[in-house]
Enzyme design. Structure first.
Site, PDB file in Angstrom:
ATOM      1  N   CYS A 106       0.869  -1.172   0.000  1.00  0.00           N
ATOM      2  CA  CYS A 106       0.000   0.000   0.000  1.00  0.00           C
ATOM      3  C   CYS A 106       0.910   1.227   0.000  1.00  0.00           C
ATOM      4  CB  CYS A 106      -0.905  -0.031   1.229  1.00  0.00           C
ATOM      5  SG  CYS A 106      -2.127   1.281   1.291  1.00  0.00           S
ATOM      6  N   CYS A 139      20.326  10.814  24.468  1.00  0.00           N
ATOM      7  CA  CYS A 139      18.975  10.908  23.920  1.00  0.00           C
ATOM      8  C   CYS A 139      19.036  10.990  22.396  1.00  0.00           C
ATOM      9  CB  CYS A 139      18.264  12.132  24.493  1.00  0.00           C
ATOM     10  SG  CYS A 139      16.622  12.412  23.796  1.00  0.00           S
TER      11      CYS A 139
END
Length: 288
Positions: A106, A139
Site C-alpha cells: 500500500c 537521547c
C-alpha cells in the site's frame, strides 16, 4: 530528481500518509515503471499493480531488492521503504487474499514517480548508492537532529539497538531491562559524505567520555556506542577512538557489531524539527 515539495517531504522523509483516493497513481492504469520519487530507484512494475479499493496504489510484488521492510513506529504494521535511500513508501500487508501472491504493498502516490512504457529498470536514472551507520550517544533526539543536517545524509531514524527484546517500546527501554540503547540509523550517500566524517561528527556532538549517560540523561540506554556494519566501519571507529585517547580524552565509547535496529515510536522522529527547539544535552565541540 527535482527537490521534494513540502507534501512529498512530509510523506517520504517524515513518514506521513497522503489522503486516501487523492493520489495521482491511485486510479491510474498506464503501463510503465514506478520509481522512488526521492532517489529515482526502480521499485514496481505496472504489471504488479492492482485495485485493492483501499484508496492508495497497491502492488502485489516489487522489483528484486528494491523495497526494505521494517517495523512501523506504531509497533503493529510493517513499513516499506526504498532500499536505496530509505524514503518512506507506505506499508505492506499479507494474508488478505486479494491476489494469488497474497501480498499488498500500500504505497503513497507522492512517494512515486512514473516512467511511461518502461517494463524493466534501465540505466536512465542512476540508482543512488547508500550506506548505513548506527550511532548511540545519549537521547536520540539530539543525535538525530544534528546528524540530519549534514550534506549527504539521506535519512536519519531514531530507534533502539543492542538489546535482547523483540519490538522494544520506549517505556521498556527506559526501564533498562531490555539492554537497548537509544540510537539513530543514518542512511547516507558515501559519494557526498564519508563514514569517517560522520563518525568524527558523532564524537563531536556528544561527550564520549561520559559513561551510561549524556548530560542530565543518565542510564544504560543513553550509553555511547557505535554499532558497525562492516570491518571497515569497525576499523575507522577504533582508529578515531585511539586518536582521541592520544589527545587525552578518556573515551568510553563501545564499538559493537550492529544487530537488529527497531525504529522508535513516531512521536520521537524529527523531534526538534517539529518542536522548533534545539537539543538540550548535545552541542558541537571540536575534537579532531
Amino acid at each position: 530528481m527535482k527537490p521534494l515539495t513540502p507534501e512529498e517531504r512530509r510523506v517520504i522523509v517524515e513518514k506521513g500518509t497522503e489522503r486516501p483516493f487523492s493520489g495521482a497513481y491511485y486510479d491510474f492504469n498506464e503501463e510503465g515503471l514506478y520509481r522512488c520519487r526521492q532517489c529515482g530507484a526502480p521499485l514496481y512494475r505496472s504489471q504488479d499493480k492492482f485495485d485493492a479499493g483501499c484508496g492508495w496504489p497497491s502492488f502485489d510484488d516489487e522489483l528484486p531488492g528494491a523495497v526494505r521492510r521494517q517495523r512501523d513506529a506504531d509497533g503493529r504494521r510493517t513499513e516499506i521503504v526504498c532500499a536505496a535511500c530509505g524514503g518512506h513508501l507506505g506499508h505492506v500487508f499479507e494474508g488478505e487474499g486479494l491476489t494469488p501472491k497474497n501480498t499488498r504493498h500500500c504505497v503513497n502516490s507522492v512517494s512515486l514517480s512514473f516512467e511511461k512504457g518502461a517494463s524493466e529498470p534501465l540505466a536512465a536514472v542512476p540508482r543512488l548508492k547508500t550506506d548505513t551507520a548506527f550511532f548511540a550517544g545519549g537521547c536520540f533526539w539530539g543525535v538525530e537532529h544534528l546528524l540530519a543536517k549534514e550534506k549527504g545524509v539521506v535519512n536519519v531514524t531514531a530507534g533502539y539497538i543492542g538489546g535482547k527484546t523483540e519490538n522494544p517500546t520506549y517505556e521498556a527501554v527506559c526501564s533498562q531491562r531490555t539492554g537497548h540503547a537509544e540510537a539513530v540509523e543514518v542512511v547516507f550517500d558515501p559519494a557526498k559524505i564519508s563514514y569517517e566524517s560522520l563518525a568524527k561528527l558523532f564524537f563531536e556532538i556528544h561527550d564520549p567520555t561520559q559513561a551510561d549517560g549524556q548530560g542530565p540523561d543518565i542510564g544504560d540506554q543513553y550509553r555511547s556506542e557505535i554499532f558497525y556494519t562492516s570491518p571497515e566501519q569497525k576499523q575507522i571507529a577504533e582508529r578515531l577512538i585511539a586518536e582521541l585517547r592520544a589527545k587525552g580524552y578518556e573515551v568510553v565509547t563501545q564499538v559493537t557489531p550492529a544487530g537488529k535496529f527497531w525504529p522508535a515510536e513516531q512521536y520521537h522522529q524529527d523531534y526538534y524539527e517539529r518542536k522548533g527547539t534545539q537539543p538540550y544535552c548535545h552541542r558541537y565541540t571540536k575534537r579532531f
